[in-house]
Design an enzyme around this catalytic site. Structure first.
Site, PDB file in Angstrom:
ATOM      1  N   ASP A 154      48.805  50.953 119.006  1.00  0.00           N
ATOM      2  CA  ASP A 154      48.177  50.259 117.876  1.00  0.00           C
ATOM      3  C   ASP A 154      48.920  48.968 117.536  1.00  0.00           C
ATOM      4  O   ASP A 154      49.059  48.604 116.378  1.00  0.00           O
ATOM      5  CB  ASP A 154      48.111  51.180 116.636  1.00  0.00           C
ATOM      6  CG  ASP A 154      47.336  50.559 115.480  1.00  0.00           C
ATOM      7  OD1 ASP A 154      46.434  49.758 115.752  1.00  0.00           O
ATOM      8  OD2 ASP A 154      47.660  50.850 114.308  1.00  0.00           O
ATOM      9  N   LYS A 203      53.181  42.746 115.135  1.00  0.00           N
ATOM     10  CA  LYS A 203      53.249  44.147 114.711  1.00  0.00           C
ATOM     11  C   LYS A 203      54.198  44.950 115.607  1.00  0.00           C
ATOM     12  O   LYS A 203      54.794  45.937 115.170  1.00  0.00           O
ATOM     13  CB  LYS A 203      51.826  44.720 114.766  1.00  0.00           C
ATOM     14  CG  LYS A 203      51.617  45.938 113.888  1.00  0.00           C
ATOM     15  CD  LYS A 203      50.165  46.396 113.931  1.00  0.00           C
ATOM     16  CE  LYS A 203      50.080  47.805 113.314  1.00  0.00           C
ATOM     17  NZ  LYS A 203      48.753  48.402 113.476  1.00  0.00           N
ATOM     18  N   MET A 247      33.027  58.086  99.457  1.00  0.00           N
ATOM     19  CA  MET A 247      33.255  59.324 100.189  1.00  0.00           C
ATOM     20  C   MET A 247      31.932  59.797 100.783  1.00  0.00           C
ATOM     21  O   MET A 247      31.105  60.417 100.112  1.00  0.00           O
ATOM     22  CB  MET A 247      33.859  60.387  99.256  1.00  0.00           C
ATOM     23  CG  MET A 247      33.983  61.777  99.870  1.00  0.00           C
ATOM     24  SD  MET A 247      35.074  61.856 101.311  1.00  0.00           S
ATOM     25  CE  MET A 247      34.531  63.417 102.019  1.00  0.00           C
ATOM     26  N   HIS A 302      42.845  59.335 103.485  1.00  0.00           N
ATOM     27  CA  HIS A 302      43.622  60.205 102.601  1.00  0.00           C
ATOM     28  C   HIS A 302      45.043  60.435 103.076  1.00  0.00           C
ATOM     29  O   HIS A 302      45.763  61.253 102.502  1.00  0.00           O
ATOM     30  CB  HIS A 302      42.901  61.536 102.418  1.00  0.00           C
ATOM     31  CG  HIS A 302      41.595  61.405 101.697  1.00  0.00           C
ATOM     32  ND1 HIS A 302      41.512  61.176 100.344  1.00  0.00           N
ATOM     33  CD2 HIS A 302      40.325  61.418 102.153  1.00  0.00           C
ATOM     34  CE1 HIS A 302      40.226  61.089 100.002  1.00  0.00           C
ATOM     35  NE2 HIS A 302      39.488  61.217 101.080  1.00  0.00           N
ATOM     36  N   THR A 355      37.477  42.301 106.625  1.00  0.00           N
ATOM     37  CA  THR A 355      38.485  42.202 105.559  1.00  0.00           C
ATOM     38  C   THR A 355      39.218  40.860 105.611  1.00  0.00           C
ATOM     39  O   THR A 355      39.966  40.531 104.698  1.00  0.00           O
ATOM     40  CB  THR A 355      39.536  43.333 105.676  1.00  0.00           C
ATOM     41  OG1 THR A 355      40.152  43.256 106.969  1.00  0.00           O
ATOM     42  CG2 THR A 355      38.893  44.703 105.498  1.00  0.00           C
ATOM     43  N   GLY A 364      37.514  47.301 113.022  1.00  0.00           N
ATOM     44  CA  GLY A 364      36.789  48.475 113.534  1.00  0.00           C
ATOM     45  C   GLY A 364      37.461  49.117 114.734  1.00  0.00           C
ATOM     46  O   GLY A 364      36.956  50.087 115.297  1.00  0.00           O
ATOM     47  N   CYS A 395      39.709  62.615 108.138  1.00  0.00           N
ATOM     48  CA  CYS A 395      40.152  62.444 106.746  1.00  0.00           C
ATOM     49  C   CYS A 395      41.368  61.535 106.583  1.00  0.00           C
ATOM     50  O   CYS A 395      41.508  60.846 105.576  1.00  0.00           O
ATOM     51  CB  CYS A 395      40.478  63.804 106.125  1.00  0.00           C
ATOM     52  SG  CYS A 395      39.257  65.078 106.472  1.00  0.00           S
ATOM     53  N   GLU A 412      39.872  51.065 115.123  1.00  0.00           N
ATOM     54  CA  GLU A 412      40.287  52.466 115.041  1.00  0.00           C
ATOM     55  C   GLU A 412      39.087  53.384 115.284  1.00  0.00           C
ATOM     56  O   GLU A 412      39.236  54.550 115.611  1.00  0.00           O
ATOM     57  CB  GLU A 412      40.886  52.772 113.656  1.00  0.00           C
ATOM     58  CG  GLU A 412      42.359  52.452 113.540  1.00  0.00           C
ATOM     59  CD  GLU A 412      42.703  51.004 113.817  1.00  0.00           C
ATOM     60  OE1 GLU A 412      42.085  50.107 113.199  1.00  0.00           O
ATOM     61  OE2 GLU A 412      43.575  50.748 114.656  1.00  0.00           O
TER      62      GLU A 412
HETATM   63 CA    CA Z   1      44.949  48.532 114.658  1.00  0.00          CA
END
Ligand code: CA
Length: 710
Positions: A331, A358, A668, A628, A192, A208, A624, A210
């Site tokens: 994270d 972060k 999906m 979502h 990205t 990637g 999910c 996660e």
């Molecule tokens: Ca992360």
């Protein structure tokens, strides 16, 4: 994305007529994107152009243009606009080179427009397989492209690096950045970030962290696409030996069999080349899984996750690192945009590297040595008391590690700052930081087992709704705002207004202005860079998250921004994703926003047992929630709000999508490899339960709470 074409009236007419033009007549084509190494080095001195992602190698996103300034900005208006083909979130910073605007959009597509007429010259679609979306954590986004020697470079969601002919948009070369076959199940990478060009090489990394990958940054020959070097950020399987001394050293800070799920440390955004030091700096992401207890039983520092690293750009050889979050379990990626700058410290000029991280601390490092000069909290921080400047280490609050019980983390996993672009003005000496104040309950998952599908977090990612129901007094929420930060004193100078969710990227100019996207507030703004007074704004009909650019064409200064995402109703809402171009006395207008009411929150009656709902919740968190959201609501407009999807009303329809992959083309994938029929029933029961709770808690229509991290 056929199903996303929902063009507004005038926009649709324009788009149709432009398509017609495109077919009728090939674009007039003098050499395009003739960006040379010399031009890149001196990009700041050629402010008529915006040739590289961060504006110049320093990535300050500062332009010397000043025709649009504090006095004239009140007459700034829309000059022209172009519709995109999807209402998905847009995060691309455009480039402007020699009369042509290039911009990347959702699904890693690239557009080129004649900047004078607004005419679309070409569009490139890398045709990313829809089901790859299941390997993408945070929206089907692309943040930017690179231009060099007649080519435009883009990284794709399915981890290819592609070079395009800048004149035609046709592929010059395409390289899989994964070192294996694309269908290898361990290929869980996505790109990205914007490529960066350094001395004839294209630098790129991949997301990637996660899911479960080993982080790296690599350099490719800009002409041929051949890999020149690759620097892995975390050690691989020790039994296979180490690539270099840095990896050998790093392995001493890990225990257990971390390499089986990759370890993380992905390089997914910040990358800055500094001609002064001849170093390439980049940030690395979280450790995988997030919860360190499941990654490294001894709890070592886990080099080089959550770190800023400097390498030699010619060879990829390690030079120095600074780990912002040792033993990361939150994270806390260190990938937020960085910049180099010359700042006066104690009366002495210092050449520094700046990063609002972060984890909530703003870091100032010596650019040559990596020495830590300052680290100050720039938003609410509760995981550490501060950073010891002698050791460089944070003073961690023990409870924050959520080893014994949940911890309501701040900044939450959304971060104190995300990928949203920062800007620095040498005129004010201030850094303009899209800041976040956010909370997230960290709830460890003691039953975690690594999985080839979905997240590998080792915590309950669907926890927030139930956690805050049980603990209503705890702070919660997620707001964004722009702040002006003095890197020399470590203090905030001014703050802009707050909006729900992340706020947009910043860009500063010699006109004494800071342009900034107002996130979900759906406006594009200009602030007085010194005082923070809001001088101008434009209603964009949709969220503004991407960084804006400015350029000059035939004596006129323009400002361009890519907008899209996060309108109420999200996925189901009309499409207002566009490229907007502004100029003084611009007179164009957007088509009126369409009247729209999101589908009502009308779940079927609950019939499942509490056990089934709980089991569904566990599956939901794992497979999910990435797309979502925590309870079925959409994240960043990317995917449907499951609480209001008609599919919730029949198990048969639900299964066609979840198990049989009826919508894989749209992103999906079938989850039949990890969810059986009973699991699908439990999932549906869980979403129904969440929808019933949501209906009780808030009056419809639902405006989805936003959740974002990467
Ligand atoms: Ca992360």
């Amino acid at each position: 994305m056929k199903h996303h074409i929902r063009l507004a009236g005038l926009g649709a007419l324009l788009a149709v007529s432009l398509l017609g033009c495109q077919k009728a007549k090939a674009p007039v084509a003098p050499p395009a994107a003739q960006v040379t190494a010399e031009r890149l080095l001196k990009a700041a001195d050629e402010p008529s152009q915006w040739m590289t992602y961060g504006g110049s190698y320093s990535e300050q996103r500062f332009s010397k243009l000043a025709k649009i300034n504090r006095d004239t900005v009140k007459t700034l208006g829309l000059s022209w606009f172009a519709d995109y083909d999807t209402n998905l979130q847009q995060t691309g910073t455009p480039l402007f080179v020699d009369g042509v605007l290039y911009v990347s959009t959702a699904w890693s597509k690239v557009y080129a427009f004649d900047a004078k007429t607004g005419k679309q010259l070409w569009q490139y679609n890398p045709k990313v397989p829809g089901e790859w979306a299941a390997k993408v954590c945070c929206g089907l986004v692309n943040r930017g492209i690179a231009a060099y020697n007649g080519k435009i470079y883009v990284g794709t969601l399915d981890a290819r690096l592609v070079a395009l002919d800048a004149k035609t948009g046709s592929e010059a070369w395409s390289t899989l950045t994964f070192e294996g076959s694309k269908d290898d199940p361990t290929n869980r990478y996505s790109i990205t970030m914007a490529p960066r060009i350094v001395k004839g090489k294209v630098m790129i990394g991949a997301s990637g962290g996660e899911f479960g990958v080993r982080g790296w940054i690599a350099a490719y020959d800009a002409e041929t696409g051949k890999q020149v070097w690759r620097f892995y950020t975390v050690p691989g399987d020790p039994a296979k030996g180490f690539e270099n001394e840095a990896m050998k050293k790093a392995a001493g800070t890990w225990s257990g069999d971390w390499y089986k799920v990759g370890g993380g440390g992905t390089v997914w955004d910040a990358a800055v080349y500094d001609p002064t030091t001849d170093l390439l700096y980049f940030g690395t992401g979280n450790g995988t899984p997030w919860n360190q207890a499941a990654r490294d039983p001894k709890g070592g520092d886990n080099l080089y996750v959550a770190s800023i690293i400097a390498v030699k750009p010619d060879t990829g050889e390690y030079v120095w690192h600074y780990q912002t979050t040792p033993a990361d379990t939150w994270d806390y990626d260190a990938v937020s945009p960085m910049m180099t700058a010359d700042v006066t410290f104690d009366g002495k000029p210092r050449h520094v590297l700046l990063q609002p991280n972060k984890n909530g601390f703003f870091y100032v490092l010596d650019a040559a040595s990596g020495e830590l000069l300052r680290a100050d909290a720039f938003t609410e921080v509760n995981w550490a008391k501060g950073v010891d400047l002698k050791t460089g280490r944070p003073t961690v609050v023990k409870e924050a590690r959520y080893e014994k019980k949940p911890f309501n983390l701040s900044p939450g996993v959304q971060g104190g700052h995300g990928w949203h672009s920062n800007a620095f003005s040498p005129d004010t000496g201030l850094v303009y930081v899209p800041t976040q104040r956010a909370y997230f309950p960290m709830v460890g998952d003691p039953k975690y087992k690594p999985s080839d599908v979905g997240y590998n977090l080792a915590l309950d990612f669907a926890a927030p709704m139930t956690y805050y129901q049980k603990n209503p007094a705890e702070k919660q929420g997620f707001v964004g705002f722009l702040q002006a930060w003095d890197p020399a004193t470590g203090k905030m100078v001014w703050q802009g207004e707050e909006n729900q969710g992340p706020t947009g990227g910043a860009m500063a100019t010699a006109g004494g202005l800071v342009f900034q996207g107002g996130g979900a507030a759906s406006e594009f703004r200009a602030y007085d860079a010194k005082s923070g007074e809001k001088l101008w704004s434009f209603p964009t009909q949709t969220a503004v998250l991407a960084g804006a650019i400015t350029y000059e064409l035939e004596g006129q200064q323009y400002v361009a921004a890519s907008v899209g995402g996060q309108v109420p109703g999200g996925y189901f809402a009309p499409n207002y994703s566009r490229l907007l171009v502004f100029a003084l006395d611009g007179k164009a207008t957007l088509p009126a926003a369409q009247a729209y009411t999101p589908p009502p929150l009308d779940p079927p009656a609950a019939t499942a047992t509490a056990e089934v709902v709980t089991a569904g919740g566990a599956l939901y968190g794992k497979y999910c929630s990435a797309c979502h959201g925590q309870s079925g609501q959409t994240r960043g407009s990317t995917f449907p709000n499951l609480m209001i999807t008609p599919l919730l009303h029949t198990q048969e329809g639900f299964n066609q999508v979840v198990l049989q992959g009826a919508r894989s083309e749209r992103g999906m994938a079938s989850f039949a490899s990890v969810v059986d029929a009973a699991g699908a029933e439990a999932l549906r029961a869980y979403i129904i339960d969440r929808a019933i709770e949501a209906k009780k808690a808030m009056p419809p229509p639902v405006s989805a709470p936003k959740q974002q991290h990467e």
